[in-house]
Design a protein around this motif. Structure first.
Motif, short mmCIF file in Angstrom:
data_model
loop_
_atom_site.label_atom_id
_atom_site.label_comp_id
_atom_site.label_asym_id
_atom_site.label_seq_id
_atom_site.Cartn_x
_atom_site.Cartn_y
_atom_site.Cartn_z
N ARG A 2 0.78 -1.08 -0.12
CA ARG A 2 0.21 0.14 0.10
C ARG A 2 0.69 1.36 0.06
O ARG A 2 0.44 2.32 -0.87
CB ARG A 2 -1.00 -0.08 1.15
CG ARG A 2 -2.00 -0.99 0.99
CD ARG A 2 -3.32 -0.38 0.92
NE ARG A 2 -4.37 -1.39 0.80
CZ ARG A 2 -5.39 -1.27 -0.12
NH1 ARG A 2 -5.26 -0.43 -1.02
NH2 ARG A 2 -6.00 -2.21 -0.12
N ASP A 3 1.86 1.25 0.91
CA ASP A 3 2.85 2.30 0.78
C ASP A 3 3.61 2.60 -0.66
O ASP A 3 3.45 3.75 -1.06
CB ASP A 3 3.89 2.18 1.91
CG ASP A 3 3.49 2.13 3.39
OD1 ASP A 3 2.26 2.78 3.61
OD2 ASP A 3 4.02 1.49 4.07
N ALA A 4 3.67 1.53 -1.30
CA ALA A 4 4.57 1.71 -2.61
C ALA A 4 3.35 2.45 -3.64
O ALA A 4 3.58 3.36 -4.43
CB ALA A 4 4.93 0.38 -3.02
N LYS A 6 0.70 4.42 -2.69
CA LYS A 6 0.80 5.73 -2.24
C LYS A 6 1.98 6.45 -2.72
O LYS A 6 1.60 7.56 -3.20
CB LYS A 6 0.64 5.62 -0.77
CG LYS A 6 -1.08 5.25 -0.26
CD LYS A 6 -0.90 5.60 1.28
CE LYS A 6 -2.32 4.92 1.81
NZ LYS A 6 -2.60 5.28 3.04
N MET A 7 3.12 6.05 -2.75
CA MET A 7 4.03 6.50 -3.27
C MET A 7 4.11 6.88 -4.51
O MET A 7 4.28 7.93 -5.04
CB MET A 7 5.52 6.02 -2.80
CG MET A 7 6.93 6.78 -3.37
SD MET A 7 8.00 5.70 -3.03
CE MET A 7 8.02 4.56 -4.37
N MET A 8 3.49 5.87 -5.62
CA MET A 8 3.40 6.45 -6.77
C MET A 8 2.39 7.26 -7.12
O MET A 8 2.67 7.87 -8.11
CB MET A 8 3.29 4.65 -7.58
CG MET A 8 4.58 4.05 -7.59
SD MET A 8 4.13 2.35 -8.55
CE MET A 8 3.25 1.40 -7.22
N GLU A 9 1.21 7.05 -6.30
CA GLU A 9 0.06 7.86 -6.78
C GLU A 9 0.30 9.38 -6.44
O GLU A 9 -0.13 10.13 -7.01
CB GLU A 9 -1.14 7.63 -6.06
CG GLU A 9 -1.80 6.32 -6.59
CD GLU A 9 -2.92 5.89 -5.60
OE1 GLU A 9 -3.30 6.22 -4.65
OE2 GLU A 9 -3.74 5.07 -6.20
N SER A 10 1.41 9.48 -5.17
CA SER A 10 1.57 10.96 -5.10
C SER A 10 2.45 11.65 -6.20
O SER A 10 2.55 13.11 -6.29
CB SER A 10 2.59 11.09 -3.86
OG SER A 10 3.73 10.35 -4.13
N LYS A 11 3.09 10.86 -7.02
CA LYS A 11 3.72 11.48 -8.34
C LYS A 11 3.16 11.59 -9.58
O LYS A 11 3.50 12.00 -10.58
CB LYS A 11 4.89 10.59 -8.52
CG LYS A 11 6.06 10.74 -7.21
CD LYS A 11 7.20 9.73 -7.50
CE LYS A 11 8.01 9.65 -6.23
NZ LYS A 11 9.33 9.10 -6.46
#
Length: 101
Positions: A2-4, A6-11
């Protein structure tokens, strides 16, 4: 995981994320249609009013007419229910049943 995500979605822009989610939902619809048929042990060739090739196309199609979906699901003993809901919770609109066939 999930963290990965979220990190991708933030970009990625919100519009791009929305498009990807919509594409994923279309893909999932195709999988679910085949699963519904298979769960009832119905072969593509067993569906009345559809050829095997048309069933295959329906189950792979990303964009279906509602009438085709109703006919396909009706042929395997299933119905269709379409609901409308507010995407924005602040609208304070209740979910509405538009159609049940």
């Amino acid at each position: 995981m999930r963290d990965a995500i979220k990190m991708m979605e933030s970009k990625i822009s919100p519009e791009s994320i929305k498009k990807v989610h919509e594409q994923a939902e279309r893909e999932i619809l195709s999988i679910r249609l085949a699963q519904l048929r298979e769960e009832q042990n119905i072969k593509q060739t067993d569906i009345i009013n559809f050829t095997q090739s048309s069933v295959s196309k329906i189950e792979r199609r990303k964009d279906l007419k509602i009438s085709t979906l109703i006919d396909y699901l009706g042929s395997i003993g299933m119905g269709v229910e379409i609901k409308a809901y507010a995407k924005n919770p602040s609208l304070n609109v209740k979910e509405k049943l538009l159609m049940r066939v």
